[in-house]
Design an enzyme around this catalytic site. Structure first.
Site, PDB file in Angstrom:
ATOM      1  N   GLU A   1      41.566  15.485  62.431  1.00  0.00           N
ATOM      2  CA  GLU A   1      42.198  15.211  63.723  1.00  0.00           C
ATOM      3  C   GLU A   1      41.070  14.963  64.716  1.00  0.00           C
ATOM      4  OE1 GLU A   1      45.225  14.673  64.111  1.00  0.00           O
ATOM      5  OE2 GLU A   1      46.096  15.513  62.293  1.00  0.00           O
TER       6      GLU A   1
ATOM      7  N   CYS B   1      42.977  15.924  73.032  1.00  0.00           N
ATOM      8  CA  CYS B   1      42.892  14.699  72.240  1.00  0.00           C
ATOM      9  C   CYS B   1      44.013  13.741  72.612  1.00  0.00           C
ATOM     10  CB  CYS B   1      42.933  15.022  70.750  1.00  0.00           C
ATOM     11  SG  CYS B   1      44.371  15.975  70.235  1.00  0.00           S
TER      12      CYS B   1
END
Length: 479
Positions: A237, A271
């Site tokens: 990720e 993110c």
């Protein structure tokens, strides 16, 4: 040291002292590595000290974890689910204190800190239900996908971020308490506080079949290459460079509130933060003007204080990167519409910033981990989708429109190339039951969601012949 302050007394409730061992190894707390300080980014003052892992600590912990895996994988999945349920309940009991610690040590505002812990609790609930649905092929095996990993029969080795060791320790103490209560080996959940040396050891260790990594694309690529060399699996990720598209028929007030939340929340350090805002030319001036107004109302300050919307950047390095980023933006033709400066203080505070810039500028293709929003204009949906897809990253994206033909094109194969494709909601955050993750330089990983458990288990095809004949599909006759 700040630990003695009255406002930090809550740390004792979650087992944090002025100097704490940072490794949970075979049911014991230890640490023979470097002594490091956990720092409050709002003041850059030390909160407490932590003893990190040495390489010998790592080896001791991994050996114990490897042995514990033989026991844990034989525990029935529903029982493993019950252990995760107990972990969720233990987290609920300390929700406020853990959320406050996240806010104190990382810098995000208190509501977001509590929200982070609540997300782990929700993940535990999701994993508990999943523990009774692992049907089909029967496959014993070897974040907070840790919840799913545990119900799938895996032991977990966790190295938290080196800059937030207190959060790592506090979370592990809660998990450890549940394991001890159930007379299970502490090594089922092994924790190391440490830096790159421990991270590299994990990536190289063939005893760890799956390595889940969250961080930058640059470091993620290095982790993937190392793990691939030993034929291990990676769940990555990585970076996000997320865009919100506002079409000419959008609900402007809904869009403005969403952009503010997505661009300023967590000081731009998610993110899934919105970093690019694409406005249709017909409402460009109106939306931009409204956004500039609400940016002036953003309260900047101590993330633990009520009403604060923007806390500090997590480290001094991020603050320095912000300053360098602003210089790059200006050198590439970017126009600072608001913000653009650091705030003189003891902490790592910067101004929330809006930049008018061309989508072709190189700096737009990069992820600046700060509250900097790039604003650009488009004429057609096709152009907006091309701009959305033009960056290396592919995590989250969103469009604001009421027209079905726009929405269905956006979510279809000719639309957004991201792993998360939203309509009329911000880019940040995601459903617990949805497959969280992104494409391209975001790494391709998927956490949570109904099929996520398959990444944490080994698939075997088992064929059993109960007869004495051996039928051969190729029609070969051995006589």
């Amino acid at each position: 040291m700040s630990f003695g302050k009255k406002e930090y007394e809550f740390l004792k409730v979650i087992g944090i002292g002025p100097r704490t061992p940072g490794c949970y190894i075979n049911g014991q707390w230890k640490g023979n590595g470097a002594l490091v300080s956990s720092v409050n980014p709002a003041s850059n003052q030390t909160i407490a000290e932590v003893l990190e892992a040495s390489l010998q600590d790592y080896e001791d912990g991994m050996q114990a974890c490897y042995e514990a895996a033989k026991l844990w994988m034989q525990v029935p999945a529903p029982k493993r689910g019950d252990i995760v349920r107990q972990i969720g309940d233990a987290l609920r009991a300390k929700l406020q204190q853990l959320g406050r610690l996240v806010s104190l040590e990382m810098g995000k505002i208190l509501a977001e800190g509590i929200g982070e812990v609540q997300e782990i609790i929700d993940m535990c609930d999701f994993a508990v239900g999943l523990s009774r649905q692992l049907n089909g092929s029967i496959i014993p095996s070897e974040r907070w996908n840790a919840c799913i990993a545990l119900v799938c029969g895996n032991c977990v080795v966790w190295k938290g971020a080196p800059t937030t060791p207190l959060v790592t320790i506090a979370m592990t103490k809660i998990v450890a308490g549940v394991l001890e209560k159930n007379n299970l080996p502490g090594a089922i959940f092994t924790t190391f506080c440490g830096g790159a040396e421990i991270g590299q050891a994990i990536a190289k260790d063939a005893r760890i079949p799956l390595v889940s990594f969250t961080g930058s694309s640059k470091v993620g690529l290095m982790v993937q290459q190392t793990v691939n060399q030993r034929f291990g699996k990676c769940l990555l990720e990585l970076s996000g460079n997320n865009a919100i598209i506002v079409m000419d028929d959008a609900d402007i007030e809904l869009a403005v509130r969403s952009v503010l939340f997505a661009a300023v929340g967590t000081a731009g350090q998610r993110c899934t933060t919105c970093r690019r805002l694409l406005l249709h030319e017909s409402l460009y001036a109106k939306v931009l003007g409204r956004l500039l107004d609400v940016y002036k109302q953003v309260k900047i300050g101590d993330p633990l204080e009520k009403g604060t919307l923007l806390g500090p950047l997590h480290t001094r390095t991020l603050k320095e990167n912000f300053e360098k980023g602003i210089q790059n933006i200006k050198s590439q033709g970017g126009k600072i519409l608001t913000g653009g400066s650091v705030i003189e203080s003891e902490g790592n505070f910067v101004q929330p910033t809006i930049v008018e810039i061309s989508p072709d500028a190189d700096v737009v293709k990069e992820e600046l981990f700060a509250p900097v929003l790039y604003v650009m204009k488009f004429q057609t949906l096709k152009e907006a989708i091309e701009i959305n897809n033009s960056v290396p990253q592919g995590l989250s994206s969103s469009i604001f429109s009421r027209r079905p033909e726009v929405i269905f094109r956006w979510i279809g194969p000719a639309g957004s190339d991201c792993g998360i494709v939203n309509v009329n909601i911000p880019t940040n955050g995601a459903e617990i039951g949805g497959a969280f993750g992104g494409e391209k330089a975001t790494g391709g990983g998927r956490e949570a969601g109904s099929d996520s458990w398959k990444q944490y288990m080994r698939r075997s095809t088992c064929t059993i012949n109960y007869g004495s004949e051996l039928p051969l599909a190729q029609g070969i006759n051995f006589g």
